[in-house]
Write a protein that holds these residues in place. Sequence first.
Motif, PDB file in Angstrom:
ATOM      1  N   ILE A 207      -4.953  -4.619   6.583  1.00  0.00           N
ATOM      2  CA  ILE A 207      -5.848  -4.130   7.636  1.00  0.00           C
ATOM      3  C   ILE A 207      -6.481  -5.283   8.396  1.00  0.00           C
ATOM      4  O   ILE A 207      -6.537  -5.279   9.633  1.00  0.00           O
ATOM      5  CB  ILE A 207      -6.930  -3.202   7.042  1.00  0.00           C
ATOM      6  N   PHE A 208      -6.951  -6.301   7.668  1.00  0.00           N
ATOM      7  CA  PHE A 208      -7.581  -7.429   8.348  1.00  0.00           C
ATOM      8  C   PHE A 208      -6.564  -8.230   9.160  1.00  0.00           C
ATOM      9  O   PHE A 208      -6.893  -8.755  10.233  1.00  0.00           O
ATOM     10  CB  PHE A 208      -8.321  -8.327   7.357  1.00  0.00           C
TER      11      PHE A 208
ATOM     12  N   LEU B  24      -8.393 -11.278  -0.441  1.00  0.00           N
ATOM     13  CA  LEU B  24      -7.268 -10.821   0.369  1.00  0.00           C
ATOM     14  C   LEU B  24      -7.648 -10.700   1.841  1.00  0.00           C
ATOM     15  O   LEU B  24      -6.833 -10.968   2.735  1.00  0.00           O
ATOM     16  CB  LEU B  24      -6.758  -9.473  -0.155  1.00  0.00           C
ATOM     17  N   ALA B  25      -8.889 -10.286   2.104  1.00  0.00           N
ATOM     18  CA  ALA B  25      -9.355 -10.151   3.496  1.00  0.00           C
ATOM     19  C   ALA B  25      -9.343 -11.497   4.207  1.00  0.00           C
ATOM     20  O   ALA B  25      -8.936 -11.593   5.378  1.00  0.00           O
ATOM     21  CB  ALA B  25     -10.753  -9.546   3.520  1.00  0.00           C
TER      22      ALA B  25
ATOM     23  N   SER C 222      -6.690  -4.392   2.029  1.00  0.00           N
ATOM     24  CA  SER C 222      -7.613  -5.401   2.565  1.00  0.00           C
ATOM     25  C   SER C 222      -6.844  -6.499   3.283  1.00  0.00           C
ATOM     26  O   SER C 222      -7.259  -6.983   4.341  1.00  0.00           O
ATOM     27  CB  SER C 222      -8.458  -5.999   1.434  1.00  0.00           C
ATOM     28  N   LEU C 223      -5.705  -6.883   2.735  1.00  0.00           N
ATOM     29  CA  LEU C 223      -4.866  -7.912   3.345  1.00  0.00           C
ATOM     30  C   LEU C 223      -4.257  -7.410   4.656  1.00  0.00           C
ATOM     31  O   LEU C 223      -4.332  -8.069   5.694  1.00  0.00           O
ATOM     32  CB  LEU C 223      -3.763  -8.326   2.372  1.00  0.00           C
TER      33      LEU C 223
ATOM     34  N   VAL D 171      -6.102  -1.696  -2.862  1.00  0.00           N
ATOM     35  CA  VAL D 171      -6.715  -3.021  -2.773  1.00  0.00           C
ATOM     36  C   VAL D 171      -5.949  -3.906  -1.791  1.00  0.00           C
ATOM     37  O   VAL D 171      -6.549  -4.653  -1.013  1.00  0.00           O
ATOM     38  CB  VAL D 171      -6.776  -3.684  -4.167  1.00  0.00           C
TER      39      VAL D 171
ATOM     40  N   VAL E  47     -13.341  -5.397  -5.993  1.00  0.00           N
ATOM     41  CA  VAL E  47     -13.981  -5.664  -4.703  1.00  0.00           C
ATOM     42  C   VAL E  47     -13.824  -7.140  -4.334  1.00  0.00           C
ATOM     43  O   VAL E  47     -13.550  -7.474  -3.169  1.00  0.00           O
ATOM     44  CB  VAL E  47     -15.477  -5.275  -4.738  1.00  0.00           C
TER      45      VAL E  47
ATOM     46  N   GLY F 124     -10.449  -7.858  -3.150  1.00  0.00           N
ATOM     47  CA  GLY F 124     -10.343  -7.408  -1.765  1.00  0.00           C
ATOM     48  C   GLY F 124     -10.904  -8.424  -0.782  1.00  0.00           C
ATOM     49  O   GLY F 124     -10.350  -8.613   0.308  1.00  0.00           O
ATOM     50  N   VAL F 125     -11.995  -9.092  -1.164  1.00  0.00           N
ATOM     51  CA  VAL F 125     -12.596 -10.121  -0.296  1.00  0.00           C
ATOM     52  C   VAL F 125     -11.632 -11.302  -0.118  1.00  0.00           C
ATOM     53  O   VAL F 125     -11.428 -11.792   1.002  1.00  0.00           O
ATOM     54  CB  VAL F 125     -13.942 -10.610  -0.881  1.00  0.00           C
TER      55      VAL F 125
ATOM     56  N   THR G 247       0.838  -1.203   0.000  1.00  0.00           N
ATOM     57  CA  THR G 247       0.000   0.000   0.000  1.00  0.00           C
ATOM     58  C   THR G 247       0.868   1.248   0.000  1.00  0.00           C
ATOM     59  O   THR G 247       0.633   2.185  -0.786  1.00  0.00           O
ATOM     60  CB  THR G 247      -0.917   0.013   1.240  1.00  0.00           C
TER      61      THR G 247
END
Length: 454
Positions: free
Chosen positions: A305-306, A357-358, A302-303, A299, A351, A354-355, A150
């Motif tokens: 932050i979670f 990666l989350a 997502s990885l 994007v 999106v 992102g899911v 990021t």
Amino acid sequence: MTVEKNEKLIILAVALGTILNPLNTTMITVALPAIQKDFQLSSTDISWLIASYFIISAIFTPLIGKLSDIYGRKLILITGLVLVVVSSILAPLSPNMPVLLAMRGIQAIGTSALFPAGVGIIRNTIQHNQNRVIGTLAVFATTSAAFGPTIGGMLIQFGGWPVIFYVNLPILAVAIGLTVIFIPKDKKDTATSYKLDGIGILLFSLFITTWMVFLLGLEQGVQFITLVIALILTVIFYMYEKRQDQPFINVNFFRKNLNVALIFGQYILSTVLFFAVLLSFPTFIQSVLEASSQTAGIVMLSLSIFAMIMTPIATRWIERKGYRMPLFISVLLGLVGVILLFTVKDHSVLVWIGVVLAVMGISNGIQNIGLQNLLYTFISVSESGIASGLLMTSRFIGNILASSIYGVAFATGMNENNMSIMAIVLVLVAVVMIPGMLYVTKHEKKSSKRMNQA
């Protein structure tokens, strides 16, 4: 008394140094398409740019740990910071790939000095909760790695790939200032004799590099001669090190602590899953989905932050329920995450990326803090130093393996078919982790009780 007043600033100085290695290993992931284009590199060349950093780090982290014991932690910490300053200034000026590799090598040596020297400083100067501080530094380092893409993606928009090196300079300025002012001078330990294991260092370097050559050569087929050489070097290294009084890598530590060895193994596999995804997705988002480096960086949040959010949640969960259930669920989530890689196509919406990666971020967030804390329930306080160093070496080995998987999977280019090839390999890794995690958590209550009594 002065040291006690300055404990937070000493920890900050060490923490700023600690984040530089993981941050620089992942910031470059977003810059890979631009570097590949500028220097006209293949995916294998790019893999070497990444993996060489980890090979050097894996060699120099334990080596510099020894040197810091001999020559002083503060001196080694400052030397490492200065080497990173030099490489961060010169790397952006590289006219070709060999020069960039050399500058990255200097950077790897410099950043390798920061964790072992920093841990030594913490153990010598911080009076309260040493293990907690050291564990927090390790988690902090891994979390900073997750934010690397990021940060890199945002910066590249303003000045291309060279900017990812310049971002180190303000961090280095603060770290050097705090180190010079607040970290106490080194006290010479004349009572203890130290011996560098030169042969062990050489054997470790050879077997790690040979394995890397073998793994990256799999795209052309199995190179049996290289495989045999790698196996022979590995056996020779093990046999030699187990007879040394002051070994480069303490293999006897693993022999005496089977559960600890298996935890390190799980940590390596966890790192493989996390870094393979971290390495491949920034390039996939830019090259296949044709998004900008800035978008790729967003994007990838997502990885990171979670993973970061799950760290305190997992800590409380483990405190209430123990290690077994949280870590078991984490590997199941990891398996789900890598299975979802098969759904990543050349027309996938960001999106959905992102899911995916989350899910991987949640899994890694639990595993990272869980495995590190589980490790310290099996070892004594006196062994925490060697355990911390070996944990970093395990992370580097996981990164090297992930780089090899990346190089082989995407040897013919970045596309959805090759993403599926990588997914197949990662599914196998995730499946292996399931029984492994059940085993390492089997005796958690007994070991925790024992450590509490100790």
